[in-house]
Design an enzyme around this catalytic site. Structure first.
Site, PDB file in Angstrom:
ATOM      1  CG  LEU A 189      -4.142 -48.074   8.330  1.00  6.32           C
ATOM      2  CD1 LEU A 189      -5.415 -48.744   7.836  1.00  6.32           C
ATOM      3  CD2 LEU A 189      -4.318 -47.562   9.750  1.00  6.32           C
ATOM      4  CD  GLU A 190       1.088 -53.646  12.782  1.00  7.40           C
ATOM      5  OE1 GLU A 190       1.561 -54.745  13.098  1.00  7.40           O
ATOM      6  OE2 GLU A 190       0.520 -52.885  13.597  1.00  7.40           O
ATOM      7  CG  ASP A 243     -18.044 -52.123  15.601  1.00  9.13           C
ATOM      8  OD1 ASP A 243     -18.849 -53.049  15.848  1.00  9.13           O
ATOM      9  OD2 ASP A 243     -17.859 -51.688  14.450  1.00  9.13           O
ATOM     10  CD  GLU A 282     -17.771 -59.100  10.903  1.00  8.13           C
ATOM     11  OE1 GLU A 282     -18.916 -59.366  10.522  1.00  8.13           O
ATOM     12  OE2 GLU A 282     -17.416 -59.202  12.111  1.00  8.13           O
TER      13      GLU A 282
END
Length: 347
Positions: free
Chosen positions: A156-157, A202, A206
């Site tokens: 992931l970045e 979603d 968070e």
């Protein structure tokens, strides 16, 4: 109103200070005959990158340039692992550096046994398949993935400044110009997702990260779905962000992301979600009847935008393209305005 308790293993645990998720009641069961992941990309997504270009690329939200490397797949030996960045229910995230290019990434390590035990294989597959295909400056890149006998690794970045939720708790709340910039950029990312037939489902602090230049990045696509038909029945997401149609078990479409955008705008401005209550039954009631109390410090134009997003009838919610044209956005977040760089020692 009867609210069935969630018995689904897929249900995520509640975050501290926040209600838990809805359960994915209608999700198909996956045969437990071994974990399968999507086919690996034909070529490696990371290539040769000069060290002095690393942060420039990260700051632009771009992935590293492709090089002449002809290896067809990844393995853990391709990376130097660094410090932990976070822990989750099914694994951990580590800072890592690709050995050949020296490009810094976040390596998300998931344990197959825990995923199988919780019966969420289809959710992980969906997350990988969706996020690998998305290319937007306000969406966290997934450069690739690989797996071994026990684990799945997502490349992931790296978002330098971490979770928006953590930043919000440190700051307590943000000023209206800052929130308008975040909402503007998130809206652009959602316009892109919806054009690709992807519903996120979603959106919450968070699941948003802060990048190298303090820009917003959508990071978690675990509840996302590719939905050409645009009509879904699955109850999913976090309780504080569930839309009225979802809590009532009605079909839902892209408009659930518009609702979540309104909830997020309120939480970033106030420090608490708009339907926060002592128990889940009160939260459900507040959502169902859109019972909202705005603090005095919220401007009238901000209230107007949230009021047009938090509408019971999903067909009457303000379209995302009109969000970008709303006076509160255009005045506080004109094109080119960048989010502020926060000093952790000052609130």
């Amino acid at each position: 109103m009867n609210i069935n308790k969630c018995s689904c293993k897929e249900n995520r645990p509640p975050t501290a200070g926040r209600s838990g998720c809805g359960c994915n009641i209608n999700a198909p069961k996956i045969p437990m005959d071994g974990f399968k992941v999507p086919a690996a990309p034909v070529s490696r997504p990371l290539g040769k990158v000069n060290d002095n270009k690393e942060h420039q690329l990260a700051s632009q939200g771009a992935g590293p340039a492709k090089g002449d490397d002809k290896k067809k797949s990844w393995s853990l030996s391709d990376f130097d692992l660094g410090r932990p960045l976070g822990k989750g229910k099914f694994g951990n995230v580590y800072l890592a550096r690709e050995k050949e290019s020296h490009y810094v990434v976040a390596l998300k390590v998931l344990f197959k046994s825990q995923i199988l035990d919780s019966e969420i294989e289809h959710q992980v597959r969906r997350e990988v398949e969706i996020q690998c295909r998305l290319r937007h400056p306000n969406i966290l890149r997934m450069y690739g993935y690989f797996h071994d006998e026990k684990r799945i690794y997502l490349i992931l970045e790296y978002a330098k400044h971490g979770s928006m939720y953590k930043l919000l708790k440190e700051r307590e709340r943000f000023d209206e110009k800052t929130v308008a910039i975040y909402i503007r950029d998130l809206t652009k990312a959602l316009v892109y997702c919806h054009a690709k037939k992807v519903i996120h489902r979603d959106i919450k602090p968070e699941n948003l990260l802060i990048g190298h230049n303090w820009e917003l990045k959508i990071a978690d696509f675990g509840w996302s779905v590719h939905s050409p038909s645009s009509r879904r029945m699955t109850l999913c997401g976090t309780l504080d962000y569930l839309s009225p149609e979802m809590i009532e078990g009605k079909p839902h479409n892209y408009a659930v992301d518009i609702w979540s955008l309104g909830v997020l705008c309120y939480e970033l401005l106030v420090g608490l979600p708009p339907f926060d209550a002592k128990d889940s039954h009160q939260t459900y009631r507040k959502i169902r009847y859109v019972i909202i109390k705005y603090p005095d410090f919220i401007s009238e134009k901000a209230k107007d935008l949230m009021g047009k997003l938090l509408v019971i009838n999903p067909e009457q919610r303000l379209p995302l393209i009109n969000v970008l044209q709303h006076p509160w956005i255009t005045e506080n977040a004109p094109e080119g305005a960048q989010p502020p760089a926060f000093n952790p020692e000052q609130k």
